[in-house]
Design a protein around this motif. Structure first.
Motif, mmCIF file in Angstrom:
data_model
loop_
_atom_site.group_PDB
_atom_site.id
_atom_site.type_symbol
_atom_site.label_atom_id
_atom_site.label_comp_id
_atom_site.label_asym_id
_atom_site.label_seq_id
_atom_site.Cartn_x
_atom_site.Cartn_y
_atom_site.Cartn_z
ATOM 1 N N ALA A 139 0.882 -1.148 -0.177
ATOM 2 C CA ALA A 139 0.046 -0.052 -0.007
ATOM 3 C C ALA A 139 0.768 1.059 0.093
ATOM 4 C CB ALA A 139 -1.017 0.081 1.327
ATOM 5 N N PRO A 140 0.473 2.296 -0.701
ATOM 6 C CA PRO A 140 1.385 3.504 -0.568
ATOM 7 C C PRO A 140 1.726 3.930 0.589
ATOM 8 C CG PRO A 140 -0.213 3.526 -2.527
ATOM 9 C CD PRO A 140 -0.775 2.412 -1.756
ATOM 10 N N LYS A 141 0.688 3.974 1.534
ATOM 11 C CA LYS A 141 0.798 4.477 2.961
ATOM 12 C C LYS A 141 1.997 3.704 3.654
ATOM 13 C CE LYS A 141 -3.195 2.001 5.026
ATOM 14 N NZ LYS A 141 -2.226 1.103 5.837
ATOM 15 N N ASP A 142 2.471 2.537 3.139
ATOM 16 C CA ASP A 142 3.429 1.626 3.626
ATOM 17 C C ASP A 142 4.616 1.708 2.975
ATOM 18 O OD1 ASP A 142 1.540 0.745 5.538
ATOM 19 O OD2 ASP A 142 0.861 -1.019 4.274
ATOM 20 N N ILE A 143 4.808 2.536 1.932
ATOM 21 C CA ILE A 143 6.360 2.946 1.502
ATOM 22 C C ILE A 143 7.164 3.358 2.406
ATOM 23 C CG2 ILE A 143 7.380 4.134 -0.192
ATOM 24 C CD1 ILE A 143 6.165 1.669 -1.532
ATOM 25 N N ASP A 144 8.262 2.910 2.590
ATOM 26 C CA ASP A 144 9.296 3.399 3.556
ATOM 27 C C ASP A 144 9.694 4.794 3.314
ATOM 28 O OD1 ASP A 144 9.527 0.898 5.456
ATOM 29 O OD2 ASP A 144 10.214 0.208 3.748
ATOM 30 N N LEU A 145 10.006 4.938 2.109
ATOM 31 C CA LEU A 145 10.368 6.375 1.547
ATOM 32 C C LEU A 145 9.997 6.886 0.191
ATOM 33 C CD1 LEU A 145 12.468 8.623 2.813
ATOM 34 C CD2 LEU A 145 14.286 7.606 1.092
ATOM 35 N N LEU A 146 9.578 7.992 0.025
ATOM 36 C CA LEU A 146 9.040 8.305 -1.200
ATOM 37 C C LEU A 146 10.248 9.639 -1.646
ATOM 38 C CD1 LEU A 146 6.970 8.852 -3.544
ATOM 39 C CD2 LEU A 146 5.692 10.678 -2.030
ATOM 40 N N VAL A 147 10.652 9.471 -2.999
ATOM 41 C CA VAL A 147 11.524 10.105 -3.334
ATOM 42 C C VAL A 147 10.961 10.784 -5.023
ATOM 43 C CG1 VAL A 147 13.833 10.636 -4.256
ATOM 44 C CG2 VAL A 147 13.557 8.787 -2.444
ATOM 45 N N THR A 148 10.816 12.036 -4.952
ATOM 46 C CA THR A 148 10.085 12.472 -6.182
ATOM 47 C C THR A 148 10.926 13.813 -6.758
ATOM 48 O OG1 THR A 148 8.730 14.341 -4.957
ATOM 49 C CG2 THR A 148 7.641 12.000 -5.206
ATOM 50 N N ASN A 149 10.438 14.282 -7.984
ATOM 51 C CA ASN A 149 10.888 15.563 -8.593
ATOM 52 C C ASN A 149 10.300 16.503 -7.416
ATOM 53 O OD1 ASN A 149 8.344 14.994 -9.658
ATOM 54 N ND2 ASN A 149 9.088 16.667 -11.170
ATOM 55 N N GLN A 150 10.796 17.741 -7.513
ATOM 56 C CA GLN A 150 10.478 18.977 -6.533
ATOM 57 C C GLN A 150 10.339 20.242 -7.384
ATOM 58 O OE1 GLN A 150 13.564 18.356 -3.911
ATOM 59 N NE2 GLN A 150 14.753 19.553 -4.741
ATOM 60 N N PRO A 151 9.275 20.052 -8.318
ATOM 61 C CA PRO A 151 8.912 21.507 -8.900
ATOM 62 C C PRO A 151 8.617 22.884 -7.979
ATOM 63 C CG PRO A 151 7.848 19.752 -9.765
ATOM 64 C CD PRO A 151 8.197 19.131 -8.501
#
Length: 341
Positions: A253-265
């Motif tokens: 589940a997305p809420k159980d992802i340990d770390l989210l890394v995105t681009n940052q506009p």
């Protein structure tokens, strides 16, 4: 021939930020009346970095690769079979930077591929390409090289830096190492092209001309309130969509992802994306106020910061996600991080 079940891993990333941090006050001294200045797309970060005069994308990639070489040895880079590159502003418009980067890094790869359509999601696209090439038998290792160099060049032009958009971008570079291994496996990748939006990012030049024609006007991105509204809606939708697709396939589940890394506009996107995935701020890497919008370099630079800062440990599931340009491309990738040796 390797099967498509052969594990392919993101072993490590190393990064480079040019020069000393440049504060928001630098742009404040040039600021002029701009109808878009109060738009949330252009709320400036506290700091960003700029490429030096004469510093090329190849220079940046060579400097970014130093960490990989220090940790894994020169052979890990020079012996790679595949080189995948993305440069925001190519040093030469007629060809990409792949050949020059390969030479500077001492590589003789079987594959040299320059990506441009991936934009801010180019690192995710490169992971997918590297994974597919290696798992199909085209080599045992790949180097991904990303250079974002538009902040200190395009956005620091004399007539462009007074604009609100100029204060947001920052420069940086990153190099990733991908190998046939189960050490830090790439679990899944989702890439989607939205070709109907491909023409929505435009250049604004006054007086109007083609970007390659000589003339007095300096180029910037052609933003309007209408375009910004569309881009905000697309980015807010696309990044969660590709993220949920990957999470669904890996059974997390997305809420159980340990770390989210995105681009940052901008800060608005960062907040909206973690809200959509039901993640607290501490599980979403945010270096916007330190680095600004790093475009394609944002994901690997932020991931490198997270690893170095102890925010991700061996066994954690990391989700990388981004969208590009005015919403013509988006991608997400999940990696089970194996730790930095």
């Amino acid at each position: 021939m390797f099967s498509d079940k052969t594990p392919v891993s993101l072993i490590d990333v190393s990064t480079y930020l040019p020069g000393e941090p440049i504060s928001a006050e630098y742009y404040a001294q040039f600021a002029e009346t701009d109808e878009l200045r109060e738009n949330r797309m252009f709320r400036a970060p506290r700091y960003r970095h700029h490429v030096a005069a004469g510093e090329t994308a190849i220079d940046m990639v060579e400097r970014a690769a130093a960490g990989l070489i220090e940790r894994h040895g020169a052979d890990a880079v020079t012996g790679a079979d595949v080189l995948i590159t993305h440069t925001q502003l190519p040093d030469m418009p007629f060809y990409g930077g792949g050949g020059g980067m390969a030479h500077r890094l001492g590589m003789k790869p079987n594959w040299v591929i320059d990506l441009h359509n991936g934009g801010c999601a180019a690192f995710v696209l490169a992971l997918k390409l590297a994974r597919n090439l290696l798992s199909s038998g085209e080599g045992r290792s790949a180097v991904i090289a990303i250079a974002q160099n538009a902040a200190g060049t395009v956005f620091d032009q004399k007539t462009i830096r007074p604009k609100a958009q100029a204060a947001v971008p920052g420069d940086g570079a990153a190099v990733g190492l991908v190998t046939l291994s189960d050490a830090s496996p790439i679990l899944d990748v989702e890439c989607r092209t939205y070709g109907e939006y491909a023409g929505d990012m435009t250049l604004a030049i006054d007086p109007p001309r083609q970007w390659w024609q000589a003339g007095p006007g300096e180029a910037c991105i052609g933003f309007t309130e209408s375009k910004i509204t569309k881009v905000l809606a697309r980015g807010n939708r696309q990044v969660p969509e590709v993220s949920y697709a990957v999470c669904d396939r890996i059974g997390v589940a997305p809420k159980d992802i340990d770390l989210l890394v995105t681009n940052q506009p901008n800060r608005a996107f960062l907040r909206n994306w973690r809200d959509a995935l039901e993640l607290p701020p501490e599980r979403h890497v945010d270096t916007f106020d330190e680095c600004g919008n790093l475009f394609a370099a944002g994901i690997p630079v932020n991931f490198d910061r997270a690893v170095a800062g102890g925010r991700v440990k061996a066994g954690d599931t990391v989700l990388m996600a981004a969208f590009a340009h005015a919403g013509d491309f988006a991608g997400a990738a999940a990696v089970r991080w194996g730790g930095r040796s």
